[in-house]
Design a protein around this motif. Structure first.
Motif, PDB file in Angstrom:
ATOM      1  N   ALA A   4      19.588 -30.486 -24.740  1.00 38.05           N
ATOM      2  CA  ALA A   4      18.684 -29.368 -23.702  1.00 38.05           C
ATOM      3  C   ALA A   4      19.171 -29.725 -22.485  1.00 38.05           C
ATOM      4  O   ALA A   4      19.156 -28.666 -21.526  1.00 38.05           O
ATOM      5  N   ARG A  15      14.065 -24.699 -31.918  1.00 32.16           N
ATOM      6  CA  ARG A  15      13.796 -23.760 -33.214  1.00 32.16           C
ATOM      7  C   ARG A  15      15.126 -23.695 -33.991  1.00 32.16           C
ATOM      8  O   ARG A  15      15.231 -23.305 -34.909  1.00 32.16           O
ATOM      9  N   ARG A  50      13.063 -27.279 -20.241  1.00 31.04           N
ATOM     10  CA  ARG A  50      11.800 -26.946 -21.066  1.00 31.04           C
ATOM     11  C   ARG A  50      12.458 -25.794 -22.025  1.00 31.04           C
ATOM     12  O   ARG A  50      12.291 -25.933 -23.234  1.00 31.04           O
ATOM     13  N   GLU A  51      12.855 -24.771 -21.481  1.00 30.57           N
ATOM     14  CA  GLU A  51      13.549 -23.831 -22.230  1.00 30.57           C
ATOM     15  C   GLU A  51      14.385 -23.906 -23.167  1.00 30.57           C
ATOM     16  O   GLU A  51      14.437 -23.497 -24.279  1.00 30.57           O
ATOM     17  N   ALA A  52      15.267 -24.746 -22.587  1.00 29.17           N
ATOM     18  CA  ALA A  52      16.361 -25.169 -23.535  1.00 29.17           C
ATOM     19  C   ALA A  52      16.024 -25.997 -24.547  1.00 29.17           C
ATOM     20  O   ALA A  52      16.682 -25.994 -25.840  1.00 29.17           O
ATOM     21  N   CYS A  96       8.113 -26.023 -31.837  1.00 27.52           N
ATOM     22  CA  CYS A  96       9.214 -24.819 -31.792  1.00 27.52           C
ATOM     23  C   CYS A  96      10.051 -25.359 -33.201  1.00 27.52           C
ATOM     24  O   CYS A  96      10.625 -24.547 -33.779  1.00 27.52           O
ATOM     25  N   GLU A 132      19.162 -22.585 -17.146  1.00 28.22           N
ATOM     26  CA  GLU A 132      17.738 -22.041 -17.758  1.00 28.22           C
ATOM     27  C   GLU A 132      16.995 -23.667 -17.637  1.00 28.22           C
ATOM     28  O   GLU A 132      17.843 -24.814 -17.246  1.00 28.22           O
ATOM     29  N   SER A 133      15.712 -23.638 -17.650  1.00 28.19           N
ATOM     30  CA  SER A 133      15.045 -24.876 -17.340  1.00 28.19           C
ATOM     31  C   SER A 133      15.174 -25.753 -18.577  1.00 28.19           C
ATOM     32  O   SER A 133      15.480 -25.268 -19.520  1.00 28.19           O
ATOM     33  N   ASP A 153      12.971 -26.002 -26.154  1.00 27.68           N
ATOM     34  CA  ASP A 153      12.499 -25.042 -27.027  1.00 27.68           C
ATOM     35  C   ASP A 153      13.372 -24.402 -27.782  1.00 27.68           C
ATOM     36  O   ASP A 153      13.253 -24.259 -29.293  1.00 27.68           O
ATOM     37  N   ARG A 154      14.524 -23.894 -27.303  1.00 29.70           N
ATOM     38  CA  ARG A 154      15.536 -22.940 -27.956  1.00 29.70           C
ATOM     39  C   ARG A 154      16.042 -23.975 -28.996  1.00 29.70           C
ATOM     40  O   ARG A 154      16.381 -23.496 -30.084  1.00 29.70           O
ATOM     41  N   ALA A 168      20.818 -27.212 -20.014  1.00 31.33           N
ATOM     42  CA  ALA A 168      20.261 -26.639 -18.860  1.00 31.33           C
ATOM     43  C   ALA A 168      21.160 -26.821 -17.337  1.00 31.33           C
ATOM     44  O   ALA A 168      21.328 -25.905 -16.785  1.00 31.33           O
TER      45      ALA A 168
END
Length: 230
Positions: A111, A131, A123-125, A194, A120-121, A127-128, A115
């Protein structure tokens, strides 16, 4: 290399035998691979005893076997290569209950790299990535078009969540990221949610959803029928 939980426990249990443990410790202290004769002489053991235990350690994946000619000669007349032992590259970790900090570390490292590259943040990385990994774990476990709750239970069991049926829901008796979740609760629990979302999606378990419902002594995520309030 078989890296299942049972294989890791068996590998560690192999070291309970005192002579075997001494031989393992001797081999890993050496800068080069050792022969049976060298190990037997160093520990004052009969050669047959050393050979038996070294081969057992190799069978369990704790030692690697290599063959080399120690004479320095090659070709006809050089003699047969000697059988040597060195520590395996396999890293054996066993925890009860099972913890998977290696999995969390891989996700967090990936992540951060994503990032930095994408903007991207983190945190977003994360979560992705979680998943995506959940999808991969599900795909590796599927044997067909099955998507029953039993398959979900099997995947969760394989990765240390200790799933237990609770009426129509699945309670998770263990968090594989327990210590991290205690220290960084929001981050790790969101990552875990996630990851399990990804598992359910990868198994086409459309009748189930992952909800964040922390309870003392349990994983923060609970698997429930679709439509259950989060």
């Amino acid at each position: 290399m078989d890296d299942t939980r049972d294989a890791r426990i068996l590998a560690v249990a192999t070291l309970e035998e005192p002579t075997r443990r001494r031989l393992y410790d001797h081999v890993v202290r050496q800068t080069a691979a050792v022969t049976r004769d060298e190990a037997a002489t160093a520990l004052g053991l009969p050669r047959a005893t050393a050979a038996f235990h070294l081969d057992r350690l190799a069978d369990e994946g704790l030692l690697d076997v290599v063959f080399e000619r120690r004479t320095g000669r090659s070709g006809p007349g050089a003699g047969r290569p000697s059988k040597l032992y060195r520590r395996s590259d396999w890293h054996v970790e066993v925890s009860l209950p099972e913890h998977r900090y290696d999995l969390a570390g891989r996700l967090l490292a990936a992540a951060i790299e994503d990032a930095e590259d994408s903007g991207e943040s983190p945190r977003e990385a994360l979560d992705r990535r979680a998943r995506q990994l959940g999808n991969e774990l599900a795909a590796a476990a599927r044997t067909g078009a099955e998507n029953s709750p039993e398959v979900v239970m099997r995947v969760l069991e394989a990765h240390g969540f200790e799933p237990r049926a609770d009426e129509d829901a699945i309670l998770l008796g263990n968090c594989p990221f327990h210590t991290l979740a205690q220290q960084h609760t929001d981050l790790v629990c969101a990552m875990n949610l996630c990851l399990l979302d990804g598992v359910l999606a990868g198994l086409d378990a459309t009748q189930l959803q992952a909800n964040l419902k922390p309870e003392p002594g349990q994983c923060c995520v609970r698997i429930e029928p679709v439509g259950t309030s989060a």
